[in-house]
Structure formats: structure tokens, C-alpha cells
Design an enzyme around this catalytic site. Structure first.
Site, PDB file in Angstrom:
ATOM      1  CG  HIS A   1      -9.301   0.262  -1.287  1.00  0.00           C
ATOM      2  ND1 HIS A   1      -8.840   0.385   0.010  1.00  0.00           N
ATOM      3  CD2 HIS A   1     -10.655   0.154  -1.185  1.00  0.00           C
ATOM      4  CE1 HIS A   1      -9.857   0.356   0.848  1.00  0.00           C
ATOM      5  NE2 HIS A   1     -10.971   0.232   0.137  1.00  0.00           N
TER       6      HIS A   1
ATOM      7  CG  ASP B   1      -5.665  -2.213   3.584  1.00  0.00           C
ATOM      8  OD1 ASP B   1      -4.707  -1.959   4.334  1.00  0.00           O
ATOM      9  OD2 ASP B   1      -6.081  -1.420   2.717  1.00  0.00           O
ATOM     10  N   GLY B   2      -4.952  -3.432   6.908  1.00  0.00           N
ATOM     11  CA  GLY B   2      -5.046  -2.615   8.121  1.00  0.00           C
ATOM     12  C   GLY B   2      -4.376  -3.240   9.322  1.00  0.00           C
TER      13      GLY B   2
ATOM     14  N   GLY C   1      -3.407   5.579   7.643  1.00  0.00           N
ATOM     15  CA  GLY C   1      -2.457   4.506   7.857  1.00  0.00           C
ATOM     16  C   GLY C   1      -2.008   4.471   9.307  1.00  0.00           C
ATOM     17  N   GLY C   2      -1.349   3.384   9.692  1.00  0.00           N
ATOM     18  CA  GLY C   2      -0.749   3.290  11.012  1.00  0.00           C
ATOM     19  C   GLY C   2      -1.686   2.919  12.141  1.00  0.00           C
TER      20      GLY C   2
ATOM     21  CG  ASP D   1      -5.381   2.615   0.320  1.00  0.00           C
ATOM     22  OD1 ASP D   1      -6.320   1.804   0.255  1.00  0.00           O
ATOM     23  OD2 ASP D   1      -4.309   2.363   0.901  1.00  0.00           O
TER      24      ASP D   1
ATOM     25  CB  SER E   1       2.016   2.362   8.461  1.00  0.00           C
ATOM     26  OG  SER E   1       1.276   1.326   9.073  1.00  0.00           O
TER      27      SER E   1
ATOM     28  CB  SER F   1      -0.899   0.011   1.237  1.00  0.00           C
ATOM     29  OG  SER F   1      -1.518   1.280   1.388  1.00  0.00           O
TER      30      SER F   1
END
Length: 216
Positions: free
Chosen positions: A63, A172-173, A141-142, A32, A195, A6
Site C-alpha cells: 500500500h 483497512d482501518g 494504526g489504532g 503500509d 492493531s 497489516s
């Protein structure tokens, strides 16, 4: 298992350079696209996809975190997308949009926010190629992976197996060394990372470490 990079947390002024650092250890790129309405932030666009397409040959996953995604399918197809994810929460005409994506010769993906239940997919399983399950709330992010989403991955995997469909599950995440193994064991086959890689001192080593956890 596939690692999809990403670009949300990458150096936005040097995206090509960021990808060059790790191109030999990733399988695809994840873009993204944010409109400031469906999610709070604004980010990337078809120009970025097109610019990077001329430099890299691996698959591009786009996405769309946007309202009315049907407006953008043709332009992202022309820019070089291979897969387009649309959020089930973003349009009342998801089957029509998926058909449009397929008509352009691309693979169709459906994305779900963490709190959106799997039951919402009941009428469209056969229309999708990839299911993107967000394990954090979209837009930033993060963030830390939301623990309840692990059960959701398992439920999606079980449903896909029961139906005998060739759908891949992307997650994702909040993916890092502490979470990647559990996510893979739950049923993910595409791991979206951002991230964790770009905030590390050595992005190449970070991805290799993740892959090592995935393959154990």
C-alpha cells in the site's frame, strides 16, 4: 473472505517473528509504505518487503501512501510485491501507473481516503483488480472506523456488481470484533487488520475470532 495482516502496528524489530505467530490463520501480508509527505509518518520500505518475501509464500499487498508512486513501482515489484495499491489522491497519472503495475506482472489496486468519493473512480474501474477503501484517515494504526465509510463500501460493491467486474474490495482501518461483520456485509472481501491483532494478548486467537465473525 481474506484476512490481510497489516504490519503497521507490529513490533518493527521483530516483523518475521510477528508474522510467524499467525501465519497459519492469515491469507496475505499488507505493507503500509509511508513517505512522511502524503501521510505524516515514515514507515517500512522495499527492504522489508524483500526480507520477508524469502520467508513467506502468501500474497504481499503493498500500500503506497506516498507522493509520486510511479517512482517506486519497479523497485517494489522486484522486492516481491504481488499487488500494489496506489492512492488516487497521490498522482494525476493514475491510469498510467496502473498500466505500469500490470506491465510488471502484478495486480493493480487503487486506494481511496475516507473522504474521497467513489465517483472519482468512474474512468478507471476497468483498470483495477482490487479497490482498497480506507475506513480511517491514513498514517496511524489504532484508529476507530469512521461510520460513514460503511455506506461507501456498499456503494462501491453495488457499482462493481452493476458493471460486472471481478474487482475485490479491501477495507483497512478500525477492524475489530465490533466492526468486522458490518464491513463484510457491506461488501468487503479482504479485511486488513493490524492493531486489533498486535495489541491483543493472543494474536492467534484474535484472528480466529475475527474469522468466526466474518463467516457467520
Amino acid at each position: 473472505m481474506e484476512i490481510s495482516l497489516s504490519l503497521l502496528s507490529a513490533d518493527q524489530g521483530n516483523l518475521r517473528g510477528e508474522v510467524e505467530k499467525v501465519k497459519d490463520v492469515i491469507d496475505s501480508l499488507h505493507f503500509d509504505i509511508m513517505d512522511g509527505h502524503f501521510v505524516p509518518e515514515i514507515g517500512l520500505g522495499m527492504g522489508v518487503v524483500e526480507a520477508l518475501r524469502s520467508h513467506f509464500s502468501f500474497p504481499f499487498y503493498v500500500h503506497l501512501m506516498v507522493e509520486e508512486p510511479e517512482k517506486y513501482i519497479d523497485r517494489f515489484a522486484e522486492a516481491g510485491a504481488d499487488v500494489i495499491y496506489i492512492h488516487i489522491e497521490s498522482t494525476p497519472h493514475i491510469s498510467r501507473v496502473l498500466e505500469r503495475i500490470k506491465d510488471k506482472g502484478l495486480k493493480g489496486g487503487v486506494a481511496l481516503n475516507p473522504a474521497t468519493p467513489i465517483i472519482f473512480l468512474e474512468q478507471i474501474w476497468e483498470l483495477m483488480d482490487v479497490l482498497l477503501l480506507l475506513t480511517v484517515n491514513p498514517g496511524y494504526g489504532g484508529q476507530k472506523l469512521l461510520p460513514f465509510t460503511i455506506g461507501k463500501i456498499k456503494k462501491a460493491k453495488n457499482t462493481i456488481m452493476e458493471k460486472g467486474l471481478p474487482i475485490k474490495i479491501a477495507v483497512d482501518g478500525g477492524i475489530n470484533l465490533a466492526t468486522v461483520k458490518e464491513v463484510c456485509e457491506a461488501g468487503a472481501s479482504i479485511i486488513v487488520v493490524g492493531s486489533y491483532v498486535f495489541e491483543s494478548e493472543n494474536p492467534l486467537k484474535a484472528i480466529k475470532s475475527l474469522r468466526g465473525k466474518m463467516e457467520r
